[in-house]
Design a protein around this motif. Sequence first.
Motif, PDB file in Angstrom:
ATOM      1  N   SER A  25       0.821  -1.011   0.514  1.00 24.78           N
ATOM      2  CA  SER A  25      -0.581   0.173  -0.086  1.00 24.78           C
ATOM      3  C   SER A  25       1.089   1.282   0.076  1.00 24.78           C
ATOM      4  O   SER A  25       1.740   1.099   1.081  1.00 24.78           O
ATOM      5  N   LEU A  26       0.557   2.514  -1.695  1.00 28.90           N
ATOM      6  CA  LEU A  26       1.449   3.154  -1.250  1.00 28.90           C
ATOM      7  C   LEU A  26       0.359   4.692  -1.649  1.00 28.90           C
ATOM      8  O   LEU A  26      -0.220   3.961  -2.573  1.00 28.90           O
ATOM      9  N   GLU A  27       0.637   5.707  -1.501  1.00 29.61           N
ATOM     10  CA  GLU A  27       0.147   6.353  -1.998  1.00 29.61           C
ATOM     11  C   GLU A  27       0.058   6.507  -3.517  1.00 29.61           C
ATOM     12  O   GLU A  27       1.299   6.562  -3.992  1.00 29.61           O
ATOM     13  N   PRO A  28      -0.832   7.284  -4.164  1.00 34.18           N
ATOM     14  CA  PRO A  28      -0.510   7.351  -5.984  1.00 34.18           C
ATOM     15  C   PRO A  28       0.976   8.084  -5.612  1.00 34.18           C
ATOM     16  O   PRO A  28       1.513   7.685  -6.901  1.00 34.18           O
ATOM     17  N   LEU A  29       1.141   8.750  -5.260  1.00 36.11           N
ATOM     18  CA  LEU A  29       2.430   9.979  -5.288  1.00 36.11           C
ATOM     19  C   LEU A  29       3.315   9.364  -5.401  1.00 36.11           C
ATOM     20  O   LEU A  29       4.827   8.781  -6.317  1.00 36.11           O
ATOM     21  N   PHE A  30       3.493   8.179  -4.899  1.00 37.61           N
ATOM     22  CA  PHE A  30       4.532   6.611  -4.700  1.00 37.61           C
ATOM     23  C   PHE A  30       4.765   5.928  -6.061  1.00 37.61           C
ATOM     24  O   PHE A  30       5.880   5.491  -5.973  1.00 37.61           O
ATOM     25  N   TRP A  31       3.498   5.345  -5.938  1.00 36.90           N
ATOM     26  CA  TRP A  31       3.205   4.705  -6.780  1.00 36.90           C
ATOM     27  C   TRP A  31       3.946   5.651  -7.998  1.00 36.90           C
ATOM     28  O   TRP A  31       4.530   4.638  -8.939  1.00 36.90           O
ATOM     29  N   ASP A  32       3.235   6.262  -8.318  1.00 43.58           N
ATOM     30  CA  ASP A  32       3.973   6.837  -9.553  1.00 43.58           C
ATOM     31  C   ASP A  32       5.588   7.613  -9.590  1.00 43.58           C
ATOM     32  O   ASP A  32       6.175   7.093 -10.663  1.00 43.58           O
ATOM     33  N   ALA A  33       6.312   7.634  -8.350  1.00 39.10           N
ATOM     34  CA  ALA A  33       7.594   7.645  -7.977  1.00 39.10           C
ATOM     35  C   ALA A  33       8.044   6.528  -8.628  1.00 39.10           C
ATOM     36  O   ALA A  33       9.297   6.267  -9.094  1.00 39.10           O
ATOM     37  N   LEU A  34       7.724   5.587  -7.880  1.00 36.99           N
ATOM     38  CA  LEU A  34       8.531   4.237  -8.446  1.00 36.99           C
ATOM     39  C   LEU A  34       8.076   3.899  -9.859  1.00 36.99           C
ATOM     40  O   LEU A  34       9.043   3.260 -10.194  1.00 36.99           O
ATOM     41  N   ARG A  35       6.906   4.304 -10.051  1.00 37.94           N
ATOM     42  CA  ARG A  35       7.227   3.698 -11.623  1.00 37.94           C
ATOM     43  C   ARG A  35       8.065   4.956 -12.464  1.00 37.94           C
ATOM     44  O   ARG A  35       8.958   4.102 -13.423  1.00 37.94           O
ATOM     45  N   GLN A  36       8.224   6.285 -12.159  1.00 35.70           N
ATOM     46  CA  GLN A  36       9.202   6.171 -13.140  1.00 35.70           C
ATOM     47  C   GLN A  36      10.944   6.005 -12.432  1.00 35.70           C
ATOM     48  O   GLN A  36      11.761   6.023 -13.470  1.00 35.70           O
ATOM     49  N   ALA A  37      10.897   5.498 -11.185  1.00 32.66           N
ATOM     50  CA  ALA A  37      12.206   5.472 -11.049  1.00 32.66           C
ATOM     51  C   ALA A  37      12.453   3.569 -11.687  1.00 32.66           C
ATOM     52  O   ALA A  37      13.077   3.750 -12.060  1.00 32.66           O
ATOM     53  N   ALA A  38      11.346   2.697 -12.014  1.00 32.89           N
ATOM     54  CA  ALA A  38      11.734   1.631 -12.220  1.00 32.89           C
ATOM     55  C   ALA A  38      11.876   1.831 -14.314  1.00 32.89           C
ATOM     56  O   ALA A  38      12.907   0.789 -15.154  1.00 32.89           O
ATOM     57  N   GLN A  39      11.229   2.501 -14.870  1.00 28.47           N
ATOM     58  CA  GLN A  39      11.537   3.177 -15.775  1.00 28.47           C
ATOM     59  C   GLN A  39      13.350   3.894 -15.924  1.00 28.47           C
ATOM     60  O   GLN A  39      14.244   3.445 -16.969  1.00 28.47           O
ATOM     61  N   SER A  40      13.168   4.785 -15.896  1.00 27.59           N
ATOM     62  CA  SER A  40      14.479   5.507 -15.274  1.00 27.59           C
ATOM     63  C   SER A  40      15.559   4.091 -15.661  1.00 27.59           C
ATOM     64  O   SER A  40      16.822   4.188 -15.616  1.00 27.59           O
ATOM     65  N   GLU A  41      15.690   2.934 -14.703  1.00 30.54           N
ATOM     66  CA  GLU A  41      16.029   2.170 -14.276  1.00 30.54           C
ATOM     67  C   GLU A  41      16.804   0.505 -15.384  1.00 30.54           C
ATOM     68  O   GLU A  41      17.040  -0.172 -15.085  1.00 30.54           O
ATOM     69  N   GLY A  42      15.412   0.967 -16.439  1.00 26.69           N
ATOM     70  CA  GLY A  42      14.810  -0.080 -17.322  1.00 26.69           C
ATOM     71  C   GLY A  42      14.511  -1.485 -16.805  1.00 26.69           C
ATOM     72  O   GLY A  42      15.231  -2.412 -17.024  1.00 26.69           O
ATOM     73  N   LEU A  43      13.971  -1.841 -15.423  1.00 28.79           N
ATOM     74  CA  LEU A  43      13.175  -2.333 -14.680  1.00 28.79           C
ATOM     75  C   LEU A  43      11.916  -2.495 -14.656  1.00 28.79           C
ATOM     76  O   LEU A  43      11.671  -1.397 -14.923  1.00 28.79           O
ATOM     77  N   PRO A  44      11.446  -3.542 -14.760  1.00 28.50           N
ATOM     78  CA  PRO A  44      10.004  -3.895 -14.230  1.00 28.50           C
ATOM     79  C   PRO A  44      10.241  -3.613 -12.936  1.00 28.50           C
ATOM     80  O   PRO A  44      10.475  -3.539 -12.184  1.00 28.50           O
ATOM     81  N   ILE A  45       8.721  -2.883 -12.487  1.00 23.62           N
ATOM     82  CA  ILE A  45       8.148  -2.523 -11.322  1.00 23.62           C
ATOM     83  C   ILE A  45       8.742  -3.713 -10.101  1.00 23.62           C
ATOM     84  O   ILE A  45       9.402  -3.589  -8.720  1.00 23.62           O
ATOM     85  N   ASN A  46       8.472  -5.066 -10.726  1.00 22.36           N
ATOM     86  CA  ASN A  46       8.518  -5.937  -9.478  1.00 22.36           C
ATOM     87  C   ASN A  46       9.745  -6.738  -9.657  1.00 22.36           C
ATOM     88  O   ASN A  46      10.365  -6.705  -8.059  1.00 22.36           O
ATOM     89  N   ALA A  47      10.916  -6.081  -9.898  1.00 19.42           N
ATOM     90  CA  ALA A  47      12.253  -6.067 -10.080  1.00 19.42           C
ATOM     91  C   ALA A  47      13.081  -5.116  -9.131  1.00 19.42           C
ATOM     92  O   ALA A  47      13.919  -5.346  -8.611  1.00 19.42           O
ATOM     93  N   LEU A  48      12.396  -4.179  -9.529  1.00 15.04           N
ATOM     94  CA  LEU A  48      12.774  -2.896  -8.996  1.00 15.04           C
ATOM     95  C   LEU A  48      12.423  -3.199  -7.219  1.00 15.04           C
ATOM     96  O   LEU A  48      13.438  -2.720  -6.266  1.00 15.04           O
ATOM     97  N   VAL A  49      11.225  -3.566  -7.231  1.00 19.14           N
ATOM     98  CA  VAL A  49      10.596  -3.988  -5.922  1.00 19.14           C
ATOM     99  C   VAL A  49      11.479  -4.550  -4.934  1.00 19.14           C
ATOM    100  O   VAL A  49      11.628  -4.968  -3.874  1.00 19.14           O
ATOM    101  N   ALA A  50      11.604  -5.978  -6.019  1.00 24.53           N
ATOM    102  CA  ALA A  50      13.051  -7.112  -5.548  1.00 24.53           C
ATOM    103  C   ALA A  50      14.664  -6.735  -5.071  1.00 24.53           C
ATOM    104  O   ALA A  50      14.426  -6.993  -3.650  1.00 24.53           O
ATOM    105  N   GLN A  51      14.608  -5.425  -5.582  1.00 25.53           N
ATOM    106  CA  GLN A  51      16.033  -5.148  -5.278  1.00 25.53           C
ATOM    107  C   GLN A  51      15.994  -3.601  -4.276  1.00 25.53           C
ATOM    108  O   GLN A  51      16.177  -4.197  -3.092  1.00 25.53           O
ATOM    109  N   ILE A  52      14.533  -3.312  -3.529  1.00 19.33           N
ATOM    110  CA  ILE A  52      15.046  -2.848  -2.084  1.00 19.33           C
ATOM    111  C   ILE A  52      14.784  -3.670  -0.985  1.00 19.33           C
ATOM    112  O   ILE A  52      15.216  -3.580  -0.233  1.00 19.33           O
ATOM    113  N   ASP A  53      13.344  -5.108  -1.329  1.00 20.10           N
ATOM    114  CA  ASP A  53      13.552  -5.745  -0.756  1.00 20.10           C
ATOM    115  C   ASP A  53      14.690  -6.334  -0.121  1.00 20.10           C
ATOM    116  O   ASP A  53      14.419  -6.423   0.737  1.00 20.10           O
ATOM    117  N   ALA A  54      14.951  -6.469  -0.949  1.00 14.95           N
ATOM    118  CA  ALA A  54      16.660  -7.336  -0.370  1.00 14.95           C
ATOM    119  C   ALA A  54      17.491  -6.122   0.281  1.00 14.95           C
ATOM    120  O   ALA A  54      18.318  -6.547   1.252  1.00 14.95           O
TER     121      ALA A  54
END
Length: 88
Positions: A25-54
């Motif tokens: 559960s994240l506020e829409p602002l954070f979902w938007d920022a996460l999508r943008q970060a994943a795009q700039s990292e060249g990763l799917p959101i799930n992969a970026l979240v997995a990195q953050i989780d690790a």
Amino acid sequence: MSAPTPYHPPVKRSVEIAGHKTSVSLEPLFWDALRQAAQSEGLPINALVAQIDAQRIASPKPPGLASAIRLWLAARWLANDGQYGADQ
């Protein structure tokens, strides 16, 4: 017409980490920022979240996943001199 308010309750979404689905559960602002970060990292959101989780699990006092995502995004923002969405 004014810009939409950043104050919105969290939205729950499903993500997959290491083959397991979990909801975050994240506020829409954070979902938007996460999508943008994943795009700039060249990763799917799930992969970026997995990195953050690790990274979160490896910390001495791991926060919850949603908090870890918010903190990761804030640290990224600060590392980019406060430039929202800037590449690292």
